[in-house]
Design an enzyme around this catalytic site. Sequence first.
Site, PDB file in Angstrom:
ATOM      1  N   CYS A 182       0.746  -1.191  -0.050  1.00 16.52           N
ATOM      2  CA  CYS A 182      -0.130   0.183  -0.058  1.00 16.52           C
ATOM      3  C   CYS A 182       0.872   1.555   0.048  1.00 16.52           C
ATOM      4  O   CYS A 182       0.529   2.344  -0.553  1.00 16.52           O
ATOM      5  CB  CYS A 182      -1.054   0.017   1.284  1.00 16.52           C
ATOM      6  SG  CYS A 182      -1.967  -1.473   1.353  1.00 16.52           S
ATOM      7  N   HIS A 236      -4.070   6.742   1.052  1.00 11.48           N
ATOM      8  CA  HIS A 236      -4.116   5.618   0.427  1.00 11.48           C
ATOM      9  C   HIS A 236      -5.545   5.061   0.584  1.00 11.48           C
ATOM     10  O   HIS A 236      -5.792   5.224   1.825  1.00 11.48           O
ATOM     11  CB  HIS A 236      -3.066   4.579   0.888  1.00 11.48           C
ATOM     12  CG  HIS A 236      -3.494   3.242   0.723  1.00 11.48           C
ATOM     13  ND1 HIS A 236      -3.714   2.659  -0.278  1.00 11.48           N
ATOM     14  CD2 HIS A 236      -3.331   2.089   1.712  1.00 11.48           C
ATOM     15  CE1 HIS A 236      -4.163   1.354  -0.225  1.00 11.48           C
ATOM     16  NE2 HIS A 236      -4.012   0.989   1.022  1.00 11.48           N
ATOM     17  N   ASN A 286     -10.051  -0.869  -2.710  1.00  9.71           N
ATOM     18  CA  ASN A 286      -8.562  -0.563  -2.352  1.00  9.71           C
ATOM     19  C   ASN A 286      -7.575  -1.056  -3.406  1.00  9.71           C
ATOM     20  O   ASN A 286      -7.777  -2.319  -3.439  1.00  9.71           O
ATOM     21  CB  ASN A 286      -8.003  -1.309  -1.002  1.00  9.71           C
ATOM     22  CG  ASN A 286      -6.942  -1.003  -0.500  1.00  9.71           C
ATOM     23  OD1 ASN A 286      -6.042  -0.599  -1.404  1.00  9.71           O
ATOM     24  ND2 ASN A 286      -6.646  -1.499   0.648  1.00  9.71           N
TER      25      ASN A 286
HETATM   26  O1  UT7 Z   1      -4.584  -1.296   2.559  1.00 14.13           O
HETATM   27  C1  UT7 Z   1      -3.968  -2.163   3.220  1.00 14.13           C
HETATM   28  C2  UT7 Z   1      -4.204  -2.023   4.722  1.00 14.13           C
HETATM   29  N1  UT7 Z   1      -5.671  -2.619   5.164  1.00 14.13           N
HETATM   30  C3  UT7 Z   1      -6.390  -2.099   5.803  1.00 14.13           C
HETATM   31  O2  UT7 Z   1      -6.109  -0.788   6.153  1.00 14.13           O
HETATM   32  C4  UT7 Z   1      -7.574  -2.628   6.232  1.00 14.13           C
HETATM   33  C5  UT7 Z   1      -7.880  -2.216   7.617  1.00 14.13           C
HETATM   34  N2  UT7 Z   1      -9.049  -3.340   8.253  1.00 14.13           N
HETATM   35  C6  UT7 Z   1     -10.242  -2.697   7.792  1.00 14.13           C
HETATM   36  O3  UT7 Z   1     -10.582  -2.273   6.981  1.00 14.13           O
HETATM   37  C7  UT7 Z   1     -11.321  -3.699   8.735  1.00 14.13           C
HETATM   38  O4  UT7 Z   1     -10.932  -4.486   9.870  1.00 14.13           O
HETATM   39  C8  UT7 Z   1     -11.945  -4.775   7.741  1.00 14.13           C
HETATM   40  C9  UT7 Z   1     -12.994  -3.928   6.668  1.00 14.13           C
HETATM   41  C10 UT7 Z   1     -11.012  -5.641   6.752  1.00 14.13           C
HETATM   42  C11 UT7 Z   1     -13.111  -5.588   8.588  1.00 14.13           C
HETATM   43  O5  UT7 Z   1     -13.910  -4.717   9.171  1.00 14.13           O
HETATM   44  P1  UT7 Z   1     -14.013  -4.756  11.084  1.00 14.13           P
HETATM   45  O6  UT7 Z   1     -15.106  -4.128  11.368  1.00 14.13           O
HETATM   46  O7  UT7 Z   1     -12.722  -4.838  11.483  1.00 14.13           O
HETATM   47  O8  UT7 Z   1     -14.610  -6.376  10.988  1.00 14.13           O
HETATM   48  P2  UT7 Z   1     -14.020  -7.779  11.503  1.00 14.13           P
HETATM   49  O9  UT7 Z   1     -12.717  -8.205  10.890  1.00 14.13           O
HETATM   50  O10 UT7 Z   1     -13.757  -7.585  13.019  1.00 14.13           O
HETATM   51  O11 UT7 Z   1     -15.057  -8.662  11.400  1.00 14.13           O
HETATM   52  C12 UT7 Z   1     -16.375  -8.506  12.115  1.00 14.13           C
HETATM   53  C13 UT7 Z   1     -17.558  -9.621  11.879  1.00 14.13           C
HETATM   54  C14 UT7 Z   1     -16.740 -11.073  11.870  1.00 14.13           C
HETATM   55  O12 UT7 Z   1     -17.953 -11.824  12.315  1.00 14.13           O
HETATM   56  P3  UT7 Z   1     -18.176 -12.298  13.965  1.00 14.13           P
HETATM   57  O13 UT7 Z   1     -16.883 -12.936  14.177  1.00 14.13           O
HETATM   58  O14 UT7 Z   1     -18.342 -11.059  14.531  1.00 14.13           O
HETATM   59  O15 UT7 Z   1     -19.273 -13.218  13.723  1.00 14.13           O
HETATM   60  C15 UT7 Z   1     -16.347 -11.388  10.420  1.00 14.13           C
HETATM   61  O16 UT7 Z   1     -16.641 -12.749  10.160  1.00 14.13           O
HETATM   62  O17 UT7 Z   1     -17.801  -9.394  10.232  1.00 14.13           O
HETATM   63  C16 UT7 Z   1     -17.403 -10.758   9.739  1.00 14.13           C
HETATM   64  N3  UT7 Z   1     -16.920 -10.510   8.380  1.00 14.13           N
HETATM   65  C17 UT7 Z   1     -17.947 -10.171   7.095  1.00 14.13           C
HETATM   66  N4  UT7 Z   1     -19.277 -10.179   7.170  1.00 14.13           N
HETATM   67  C18 UT7 Z   1     -19.700  -9.987   6.018  1.00 14.13           C
HETATM   68  C19 UT7 Z   1     -15.746 -10.134   7.913  1.00 14.13           C
HETATM   69  N5  UT7 Z   1     -15.731  -9.852   6.273  1.00 14.13           N
HETATM   70  C20 UT7 Z   1     -17.116  -9.984   6.158  1.00 14.13           C
HETATM   71  C21 UT7 Z   1     -17.805  -9.523   4.987  1.00 14.13           C
HETATM   72  N6  UT7 Z   1     -19.119  -9.644   4.842  1.00 14.13           N
HETATM   73  N7  UT7 Z   1     -16.982  -9.346   3.773  1.00 14.13           N
END
Ligand code: UT7
Length: 354
Positions: free
Chosen positions: A116, A281, A311
């Site tokens: 990134c 970014h 992204n």
């Molecule tokens: O560019 C490179 C750098 N990358 C970044 O900066 C990314 C940084 N991180 C993020 O943007 C966020 O952490 C994400 C968008 C990747 C994820 O969002 P989050 O709010 O941190 O969600 P999470 O990973 O804590 O997941 C919450 C829930 C989980 O379910 P449970 O365990 O609460 O039942 C996941 O399994 O959401 C679930 N989940 C989804 N549900 C529907 C994860 N991905 C998805 C999805 N659709 N695509």
Amino acid sequence: MPNSKIAGIGYFVPERVVTNDELTQYMDTTDEWIQERTGIKERRFADKHKESTTSMAVKAAEIAIKRAGIEKEDIDFIIFATLSPDYFFPGCGVLLQRELGISKTEIGALDIRNQCSGFIYGLSVADQFIKTGMYKNILLVGSEKHSMGLDFTTDGRGVAVIFGDGAGAVVLQPTEEENKGVLTTKLHSDGTKAEELALISPGAHGGYFHDDKAAFGFNEKDETFGGIFVTDEIVKNKWHTPYMNGQAVFKKAVQKFPEVILEALNEVGLKSTDINLLVPHQANLRISQFVQRMAGLTDDQVYNNIQKYGNTTAASIPIALCEAWENGKVKDDDLIVLAAFGSGFTWGSALIRW
Ligand code: UT7
């Protein structure tokens, strides 16, 4: 000593629009979840058979070269940032040189692997070359074809919904005008968290030994030479697709983005109130909004297009910067701030007086 200025800028995104709703056909996700957590509404995916990381880079580069008012043959160095190269080696830099039809010039081509923050790292390298007088027309490109490498099942939904394809390019030239062009760049990394956002296997050595974990996918009993392999374990654990600990990356990103912006501003004696446009970014709209609040900027002072493109990693900053410029949001003498954070972890910032 001259500064480097962006003399030309261009971007290319594939025609194919993939909406959040379309992704629900392949995995258990919803438009609502994706928009709420990331801000993304749709992204572009390259034509699997006709478009590559290099071919998209060519299109962006041709626009940047034209806008710089030079010919392809005037380019005296290429810097190519990508995490999704067409070949494991050679890098895309030489492929871009070939596809631009300028191999006869035999100019150097450098590939940057900083994910990134690849574009910022590339900008910093280009800036040093221009300052020393070594090169006069550097082509810097960020291009990604993520759609080939993601896991489009529910297992991979935390990563697959975020990424999109595209390319952005700039031509950097020296300027003798004072207080113009790239004012400073800041680069950082912290390798202790390398596996928090990584594609581990297959690698040329068949996996990396980290901490007390066994090598990823490596069978201790195997005493043969050579390491290029795909084991059942790699496939079962999906180590051949990207892994991301989203929350860990998010937490570090919201800390490091403001820090590295402030570091650059402090160095040149400027304040966040001097910023005309921040082009972060495009990792997550929530990250950009957090950084915006920390810097006390208005919606107009931050350019986001993650809603349309997702992204695009190394391509995200040049695509966003170019789109902002085309929309009249980048004007002469504006202070433009670029900042990135991502896998490595690596992060960086750049201040440009346009
Ligand atoms: O560019 C490179 C750098 N990358 C970044 O900066 C990314 C940084 N991180 C993020 O943007 C966020 O952490 C994400 C968008 C990747 C994820 O969002 P989050 O709010 O941190 O969600 P999470 O990973 O804590 O997941 C919450 C829930 C989980 O379910 P449970 O365990 O609460 O039942 C996941 O399994 O959401 C679930 N989940 C989804 N549900 C529907 C994860 N991905 C998805 C999805 N659709 N695509």
